[in-house]
Scaffold this motif. Structure first.
Motif, PDB file in Angstrom:
ATOM      1  N   PRO A 160       0.827  -1.216   0.000  1.00  0.00           N
ATOM      2  CA  PRO A 160       0.000   0.000   0.000  1.00  0.00           C
ATOM      3  C   PRO A 160       0.859   1.264   0.000  1.00  0.00           C
ATOM      4  O   PRO A 160       0.982   1.954   1.005  1.00  0.00           O
ATOM      5  N   VAL A 161       1.453   1.558  -1.152  1.00  0.00           N
ATOM      6  CA  VAL A 161       2.395   2.664  -1.244  1.00  0.00           C
ATOM      7  C   VAL A 161       1.734   3.996  -0.918  1.00  0.00           C
ATOM      8  O   VAL A 161       2.263   4.794  -0.134  1.00  0.00           O
ATOM      9  N   GLU A 162       0.570   4.244  -1.520  1.00  0.00           N
ATOM     10  CA  GLU A 162      -0.072   5.546  -1.325  1.00  0.00           C
ATOM     11  C   GLU A 162      -0.434   5.777   0.140  1.00  0.00           C
ATOM     12  O   GLU A 162      -0.196   6.866   0.691  1.00  0.00           O
ATOM     13  N   ALA A 163      -0.989   4.758   0.772  1.00  0.00           N
ATOM     14  CA  ALA A 163      -1.347   4.884   2.189  1.00  0.00           C
ATOM     15  C   ALA A 163      -0.101   5.098   3.043  1.00  0.00           C
ATOM     16  O   ALA A 163      -0.123   5.858   4.014  1.00  0.00           O
ATOM     17  N   MET A 164       0.979   4.412   2.693  1.00  0.00           N
ATOM     18  CA  MET A 164       2.219   4.562   3.439  1.00  0.00           C
ATOM     19  C   MET A 164       2.760   5.989   3.318  1.00  0.00           C
ATOM     20  O   MET A 164       3.258   6.570   4.288  1.00  0.00           O
ATOM     21  N   VAL A 165       2.653   6.555   2.108  1.00  0.00           N
ATOM     22  CA  VAL A 165       3.118   7.927   1.892  1.00  0.00           C
ATOM     23  C   VAL A 165       2.341   8.892   2.775  1.00  0.00           C
ATOM     24  O   VAL A 165       2.924   9.758   3.447  1.00  0.00           O
ATOM     25  N   TRP A 166       1.003   8.748   2.808  1.00  0.00           N
ATOM     26  CA  TRP A 166       0.192   9.641   3.619  1.00  0.00           C
ATOM     27  C   TRP A 166       0.484   9.458   5.103  1.00  0.00           C
ATOM     28  O   TRP A 166       0.473  10.431   5.879  1.00  0.00           O
ATOM     29  N   ASP A 167       0.734   8.217   5.515  1.00  0.00           N
ATOM     30  CA  ASP A 167       1.052   7.954   6.920  1.00  0.00           C
ATOM     31  C   ASP A 167       2.356   8.651   7.306  1.00  0.00           C
ATOM     32  O   ASP A 167       2.453   9.289   8.370  1.00  0.00           O
ATOM     33  N   LEU A 168       3.359   8.537   6.445  1.00  0.00           N
ATOM     34  CA  LEU A 168       4.643   9.197   6.710  1.00  0.00           C
ATOM     35  C   LEU A 168       4.495  10.711   6.704  1.00  0.00           C
ATOM     36  O   LEU A 168       5.064  11.405   7.558  1.00  0.00           O
ATOM     37  N   LEU A 169       3.736  11.227   5.750  1.00  0.00           N
ATOM     38  CA  LEU A 169       3.533  12.674   5.680  1.00  0.00           C
ATOM     39  C   LEU A 169       2.827  13.190   6.933  1.00  0.00           C
ATOM     40  O   LEU A 169       3.163  14.265   7.447  1.00  0.00           O
ATOM     41  N   LEU A 170       1.857  12.420   7.423  1.00  0.00           N
ATOM     42  CA  LEU A 170       1.140  12.824   8.628  1.00  0.00           C
ATOM     43  C   LEU A 170       2.074  12.871   9.838  1.00  0.00           C
ATOM     44  O   LEU A 170       2.150  13.882  10.545  1.00  0.00           O
ATOM     45  N   ILE A 171       2.792  11.761  10.054  1.00  0.00           N
ATOM     46  CA  ILE A 171       3.637  11.658  11.237  1.00  0.00           C
ATOM     47  C   ILE A 171       4.768  12.692  11.207  1.00  0.00           C
ATOM     48  O   ILE A 171       4.965  13.452  12.161  1.00  0.00           O
ATOM     49  N   VAL A 172       5.500  12.722  10.109  1.00  0.00           N
ATOM     50  CA  VAL A 172       6.641  13.642  10.010  1.00  0.00           C
ATOM     51  C   VAL A 172       6.161  15.089   9.913  1.00  0.00           C
ATOM     52  O   VAL A 172       6.716  15.986  10.559  1.00  0.00           O
ATOM     53  N   GLY A 173       5.106  15.316   9.115  1.00  0.00           N
ATOM     54  CA  GLY A 173       4.613  16.676   8.926  1.00  0.00           C
ATOM     55  C   GLY A 173       4.116  17.305  10.209  1.00  0.00           C
ATOM     56  O   GLY A 173       4.445  18.453  10.523  1.00  0.00           O
ATOM     57  N   VAL A 174       3.292  16.555  10.970  1.00  0.00           N
ATOM     58  CA  VAL A 174       2.778  17.089  12.228  1.00  0.00           C
ATOM     59  C   VAL A 174       3.910  17.271  13.235  1.00  0.00           C
ATOM     60  O   VAL A 174       3.940  18.253  13.984  1.00  0.00           O
ATOM     61  N   GLY A 175       4.871  16.329  13.252  1.00  0.00           N
ATOM     62  CA  GLY A 175       6.012  16.461  14.154  1.00  0.00           C
ATOM     63  C   GLY A 175       6.817  17.716  13.866  1.00  0.00           C
ATOM     64  O   GLY A 175       7.210  18.452  14.781  1.00  0.00           O
ATOM     65  N   ILE A 176       7.058  17.981  12.592  1.00  0.00           N
ATOM     66  CA  ILE A 176       7.793  19.194  12.199  1.00  0.00           C
ATOM     67  C   ILE A 176       6.975  20.439  12.514  1.00  0.00           C
ATOM     68  O   ILE A 176       7.507  21.448  13.003  1.00  0.00           O
ATOM     69  N   ALA A 177       5.667  20.386  12.251  1.00  0.00           N
ATOM     70  CA  ALA A 177       4.795  21.532  12.523  1.00  0.00           C
ATOM     71  C   ALA A 177       4.807  21.887  14.007  1.00  0.00           C
ATOM     72  O   ALA A 177       4.891  23.075  14.376  1.00  0.00           O
ATOM     73  N   LEU A 178       4.727  20.860  14.861  1.00  0.00           N
ATOM     74  CA  LEU A 178       4.780  21.116  16.298  1.00  0.00           C
ATOM     75  C   LEU A 178       6.116  21.734  16.697  1.00  0.00           C
ATOM     76  O   LEU A 178       6.173  22.633  17.545  1.00  0.00           O
ATOM     77  N   THR A 179       7.189  21.243  16.075  1.00  0.00           N
ATOM     78  CA  THR A 179       8.513  21.780  16.377  1.00  0.00           C
ATOM     79  C   THR A 179       8.592  23.263  16.035  1.00  0.00           C
ATOM     80  O   THR A 179       9.197  24.058  16.774  1.00  0.00           O
ATOM     81  N   LEU A 180       7.967  23.650  14.924  1.00  0.00           N
ATOM     82  CA  LEU A 180       8.010  25.040  14.482  1.00  0.00           C
ATOM     83  C   LEU A 180       7.048  25.926  15.269  1.00  0.00           C
ATOM     84  O   LEU A 180       7.334  27.108  15.506  1.00  0.00           O
ATOM     85  N   LEU A 181       5.911  25.365  15.693  1.00  0.00           N
ATOM     86  CA  LEU A 181       4.871  26.171  16.328  1.00  0.00           C
ATOM     87  C   LEU A 181       5.061  26.333  17.840  1.00  0.00           C
ATOM     88  O   LEU A 181       4.690  27.359  18.404  1.00  0.00           O
ATOM     89  N   VAL A 182       5.602  25.312  18.481  1.00  0.00           N
ATOM     90  CA  VAL A 182       5.786  25.376  19.933  1.00  0.00           C
ATOM     91  C   VAL A 182       7.061  26.171  20.237  1.00  0.00           C
ATOM     92  O   VAL A 182       8.154  25.762  19.842  1.00  0.00           O
ATOM     93  N   PRO A 183       6.941  27.300  20.929  1.00  0.00           N
ATOM     94  CA  PRO A 183       8.120  28.133  21.215  1.00  0.00           C
ATOM     95  C   PRO A 183       9.141  27.405  22.083  1.00  0.00           C
ATOM     96  O   PRO A 183       8.777  26.557  22.920  1.00  0.00           O
ATOM     97  N   ASP A 184      10.415  27.714  21.874  1.00  0.00           N
ATOM     98  CA  ASP A 184      11.474  27.143  22.699  1.00  0.00           C
ATOM     99  C   ASP A 184      11.253  27.526  24.159  1.00  0.00           C
ATOM    100  O   ASP A 184      10.912  28.665  24.475  1.00  0.00           O
ATOM    101  N   GLY A 185      11.454  26.564  25.030  1.00  0.00           N
ATOM    102  CA  GLY A 185      11.307  26.819  26.456  1.00  0.00           C
ATOM    103  C   GLY A 185       9.923  26.550  26.986  1.00  0.00           C
ATOM    104  O   GLY A 185       9.713  26.538  28.207  1.00  0.00           O
ATOM    105  N   THR A 186       8.948  26.329  26.099  1.00  0.00           N
ATOM    106  CA  THR A 186       7.586  26.043  26.551  1.00  0.00           C
ATOM    107  C   THR A 186       7.530  24.717  27.312  1.00  0.00           C
ATOM    108  O   THR A 186       6.859  24.594  28.330  1.00  0.00           O
TER     109      THR A 186
END
Length: 310
Positions: A160-186
């Motif tokens: 299931p390549v397409e599903a795997m791509v979306w799963d990776l995009l979700l996990i990595v994308g949200v992880g990166i988004a949280l890293t960018l949105l949550v201020p340092d020291g919070t």
């Protein structure tokens, strides 16, 4: 009669605290699986939290691209070619059917970013290098993992390549988004590290608790355990030999092992949904549990290994 120093014994046992915690998570999952269904929906958020906890301290300026590029490429080659091919050769001697498919899935998936980076950090090694390799492995996974898996199983089974791509995009994308949105020291580093450790234990518990152990013969698990130990020991030995040959320090050798040999549980279980055999899931969970114990042992022994090489 010799006097037993209780403090000395307790001090020695404390050196294995990480291994003890992982063992407890596996044991609780086996004997008290009642909460498995409740914790299963938490796996994806927990993996996202692990990525957030790892990436929040990533600093590109702290990495020398010239010195890191070789280790990154080496780890990816080991993770996606050397270890899968060698591991599958060993697995085919002891495993068959569902168990063999599960092992092939685990060998083909990318590194488990959270665990690899956390174990690297706890061992006092270069966690920035581990983050860089883990991110590269995740980015390549949608293209490389299906190809490696198909080569390993040598069949026409569709991944299931397409599903795997979306799963990776979700996990990595949200992880990166949280890293960018949550201020340092919070969130303090201590809180994130403790939360990451708890996340790993909950993922292990959830995976083990959701297994249908009644349909699995204990005799089928022993070969899986044996093959997993062979692969992990081979990965560690290969990392040490290659690292010393290239004059790498311990702080680079351990990330090389963790990122090339520790595999992503969530992505592996996602792929396994296409295969009904409980042994497929059993192989994946066994590999994951053993790799966490292996990481814990290394972390507990790491302080006695000099970080430099003369």
């Amino acid at each position: 009669m010799r006097h037993v120093n209780v403090a000395t014994i307790l001090g020695a046992l404390s050196e294995f605290k990480h291994l003890a915690l992982v063992f407890c998570a596996v044991s609780v999952g086996v004997w008290l699986p009642n909460f498995g269904s409740a914790t299963k929906p938490l796996v994806t958020p927990l993996v996202i939290f692990l990525i957030f906890g790892s990436l929040r301290e990533f600093r590109v300026t702290e990495i020398n691209p010239l010195s890191s590029a070789g280790v990154v490429v080496l780890s990816l080659l080991m993770s996606y070619t050397v270890l899968p091919i060698g591991g599958m050769q060993i697995a085919s001697l002891f495993l068959a059917d569902g168990a063999l498919i599960g092992f092939a899935i685990m060998l083909a998936v990318p590194t488990t970013a959270g665990s690899a980076i956390i174990w690297t950090r706890l061992s006092g090694s270069d966690d920035q290098l581990s983050i860089l390799i883990s991110v590269a492995s995740l980015v390549l996974a949608p293209l490389v993992t299906p190809v490696v898996f198909r080569l390993l199983v040598r069949s026409r089974i569709q991944t299931p390549v397409e599903a795997m791509v979306w799963d990776l995009l979700l996990i990595v994308g949200v992880g990166i988004a949280l890293t960018l949105l949550v201020p340092d020291g919070t969130v303090s580093k201590r809180t994130v590290d403790r939360g990451a450790g708890l996340a790993i234990l909950l993922i292990i518990y959830s995976s083990v608790a959701n297994l249908d152990l009644r349909s699995i013969d204990i005799g089928d698990v022993a070969p899986i355990l044996l093959v997993t130990l062979f692969v992990l020991c081979g990965g560690l030995l290969l990392s040490i030999v290659v690292g010393y040959s290239l004059h790498l320090q311990r702080v680079s050798i351990l990330p090389l092992f963790f990122t090339s040999s520790l595999k992503n549980l969530g992505i592996a279980l996602f792929i396994a949904l296409s295969y009904p055999s409980p042994l497929t899931v059993a192989a994946i969970v066994t590999y994951y549990a053993v790799q966490q114990m292996f990481g814990a042992i290394i972390v507990d022994f790491a302080p006695s290994w000099s970080p430099t090489r003369s």
